[in-house]
Enzyme design. Structure first.
Site, PDB file in Angstrom:
ATOM      1  N   GLY A  23       2.027 -56.624  -8.591  1.00  0.00           N
ATOM      2  CA  GLY A  23       3.317 -56.821  -9.256  1.00  0.00           C
ATOM      3  C   GLY A  23       3.859 -58.210  -9.019  1.00  0.00           C
ATOM      4  N   ASN A  83       0.796 -59.813  -0.411  1.00  0.00           N
ATOM      5  CA  ASN A  83       0.398 -58.414  -0.260  1.00  0.00           C
ATOM      6  C   ASN A  83      -0.575 -58.104  -1.394  1.00  0.00           C
ATOM      7  OD1 ASN A  83       0.840 -55.845   1.164  1.00  0.00           O
ATOM      8  ND2 ASN A  83       1.761 -55.150  -0.746  1.00  0.00           N
ATOM      9  N   ASN A  90      -0.065 -53.336  -4.788  1.00  0.00           N
ATOM     10  CA  ASN A  90      -0.074 -54.654  -4.170  1.00  0.00           C
ATOM     11  C   ASN A  90       0.807 -55.613  -4.957  1.00  0.00           C
ATOM     12  OD1 ASN A  90      -2.603 -54.404  -2.163  1.00  0.00           O
ATOM     13  ND2 ASN A  90      -3.014 -53.328  -4.066  1.00  0.00           N
ATOM     14  N   THR A  91       1.221 -56.681  -4.298  1.00  0.00           N
ATOM     15  CA  THR A  91       2.117 -57.642  -4.933  1.00  0.00           C
ATOM     16  C   THR A  91       2.137 -58.928  -4.122  1.00  0.00           C
ATOM     17  OG1 THR A  91       3.606 -56.021  -5.949  1.00  0.00           O
ATOM     18  CG2 THR A  91       4.543 -58.139  -5.445  1.00  0.00           C
ATOM     19  N   THR A  92       2.224 -60.059  -4.815  1.00  0.00           N
ATOM     20  CA  THR A  92       2.536 -61.326  -4.165  1.00  0.00           C
ATOM     21  C   THR A  92       3.834 -61.831  -4.773  1.00  0.00           C
ATOM     22  OG1 THR A  92       0.204 -61.851  -3.787  1.00  0.00           O
ATOM     23  CG2 THR A  92       1.769 -63.684  -3.735  1.00  0.00           C
TER      24      THR A  92
END
Length: 483
Positions: A335, A230, A294-296
């Site tokens: 994040g 994301n 957003n985040t992965t």
């Protein structure tokens, strides 16, 4: 002691006060803001029969997914059949995690039972603790100090422009997914925690994303990688190409990720034509517009036994390597979190032991494969001049009215000179349909209506007085007032 009548009166007063506060703050009643989660339709292990699903042989690892279709949003549960060793690497400007600080201590014994990835931003963290309590409720873990369950997990932001409601994964969904966890299969694409993920927002790509997985076995060594992408950055393949992006109409053909990065910050603004712009230009005024949440979140699993220090370096090395497949990576608006797990099922003799540096190198490549596999097929955006297929006047009159998606989003359809127009009248726009002024909806040969533009906005009307926006894996359903 307060009587039952008094207690009921108190509860009524509290409920009335809460509703009044909600109405004063938002203009919407409390019930409209907080839908009954237990009434939502859930799907469990969706996509397990898909040709795109990852299949692998590892009985010690079971995976379950759950989705609320009305979101759509979901979660993914990774459950181990024994306690495992674990480490974590947390980066980026906005992580949302549970129990990661404990993993950083580096105790030399296995303690972890499960990892949970969830949508729903920080509200989705409920799913992590729900899985842990389920381990106790089912009798797998208990209350003795040496038998306490340990579940860790992280979330992605999948609200805002991604969907028109604020439904989140909860305890009910998490425990259903845990119960259904299955070995050897992992659905890739818009499933589980990646159901409403996107990537590339920093440059306006806003591509649909999802969860990805990859597996590799070398001799007795097994490596599995799982990720929910994301990311603010662009998913990039090994040839430097952007895997998914809705480009601006001014962009040149054949642009690679490196060209888009080189054009920053201008490449994040409308009108960029593929060339770096002077820093003094009005086009170079900071990061791209739009959402910046957003985040992965990722998991790497190996079966070879590794010391806590080795496992920590594995987490750091693989997490760092992901900057090749996601560009840029670990920004202030991401994040990013990576968990590294050793099941310790395989303890080879010293002369056959694969060095941790080599495991890290191989695992980094497996993770890149996982990143690439997270990208689902992209719906096509309507062209600027689609063929017109006018609807008759009776049909247009039937479609007019107000359609409600949630307390946050509403759509008004009107007719003017035998043309259908749409305008968002709620708190937010309805994808390509703005709040400022009505936009014309053009009818396609198939009977749908579209809004031409950079991103897909398709409206399909059903026979029950409803409208489906962007039919498919990310659809949003609105109901016509009065129906």
């Amino acid at each position: 002691m307060e009587t039952k009548m008094g207690q009921a009166r108190t509860r009524g007063m509290v409920a009335a006060a809460a509703a009044a506060i909600a109405l004063a703050l938002t203009g919407a009643p409390l019930a409209a803001q907080s839908p009954a989660q237990d009434a939502l339709k859930l799907t469990i292990n969706d996509g397990y029969g898909s040709p795109a699903a990852l299949r692998f042989d590892w009985p010690a690892l079971r995976i379950g997914t759950g989705q609320y279709e009305d979101g759509p949003t979901g979660l993914t549960v990774f459950r181990f059949d024994r306690r495992v060793f674990a480490a974590v690497d947390v980066r980026g400007g906005g992580p949302g995690t549970v129990n990661t600080e404990y993993l950083k201590i580096g105790y030399p014994f296995p303690e972890l039972d499960a990892v949970v990835f969830s949508g729903g931003s920080w509200y989705g963290l409920e799913a992590v603790t729900a899985v842990n309590t389920a381990l106790k409720d089912e009798g797998y873990r208990g209350g003795n100090w040496d038998n306490i369950g340990l579940t860790v997990g992280s979330i992605i932001y999948d609200f805002g422009g991604r969907r028109l409601n604020e439904i989140y994964p909860d305890k009910r969904l998490a425990q259903a997914a845990l119960k259904a966890a299955t070995p050897g299969v992992f659905p890739r694409g818009a499933y589980g925690a990646g159901r409403s993920a996107i990537s590339g927002s920093i440059f306006g790509c806003n591509a649909h994303s999802g969860q990805g997985g990859a597996f590799r076995q070398t001799g007795e060594l097994k490596i599995a990688a799982f990720t929910v992408v994301n990311a603010l950055g662009i998913v990039t393949d090994r040839d430097g190409r952007a895997v998914a992006c809705y480009p601006d109409t001014t962009w040149l053909e054949g642009l690679k990720t490196q060209h888009i990065l080189a054009g920053a910050p201008a490449s994040g603004k409308p009108g960029w034509q593929g060339q770096p712009m002077d820093a003094s230009s009005s086009m170079a005024e900071g990061p791209a517009s739009g959402e910046k949440k957003n985040t992965t979140i990722s998991l790497i699993v190996v079966n070879q036994k590794m010391e806590p220090s080795e496992l920590q370096r594995l987490a750091i090395q693989v997490h760092t390597s992901m900057a090749r497949g996601i560009q840029p990576f670990q920004t202030e608006f991401d994040g990013d979190v990576l968990y590294a797990v050793s099941t310790a099922e395989y303890t080879p003799p010293e002369d056959k032991r694969i060095a941790s540096i080599d495991i890290g190198t191989m695992a980094s490549e497996v993770m890149w494969d996982a990143i690439l596999s997270a990208v689902p097929p992209q719906p096509a955006a309507a062209s600027e001049t689609p063929d017109r297929h006018p609807a008759d006047k009776a049909t247009l009159r039937r479609l007019t009215g107000r359609y409600t998606f949630s307390a946050l989003a509403e759509l008004e359809l009107t007719v003017d000179q035998d043309k259908l127009f749409g305008k968002a009248t709620g708190a937010r726009k309805v994808f390509g349909i703005p709040k400022e002024a009505p936009v014309e909806l053009l009818r396609t040969e198939a009977g749908d209506f579209v809004v031409p533009g950079r991103y897909p906005t398709v409206l399909r009307f059903d026979d029950r007085g409803g409208v489906i926006v962007n039919p498919g894996r990310w659809q949003q359903t609105g109901r016509k007032r009065g129906n």
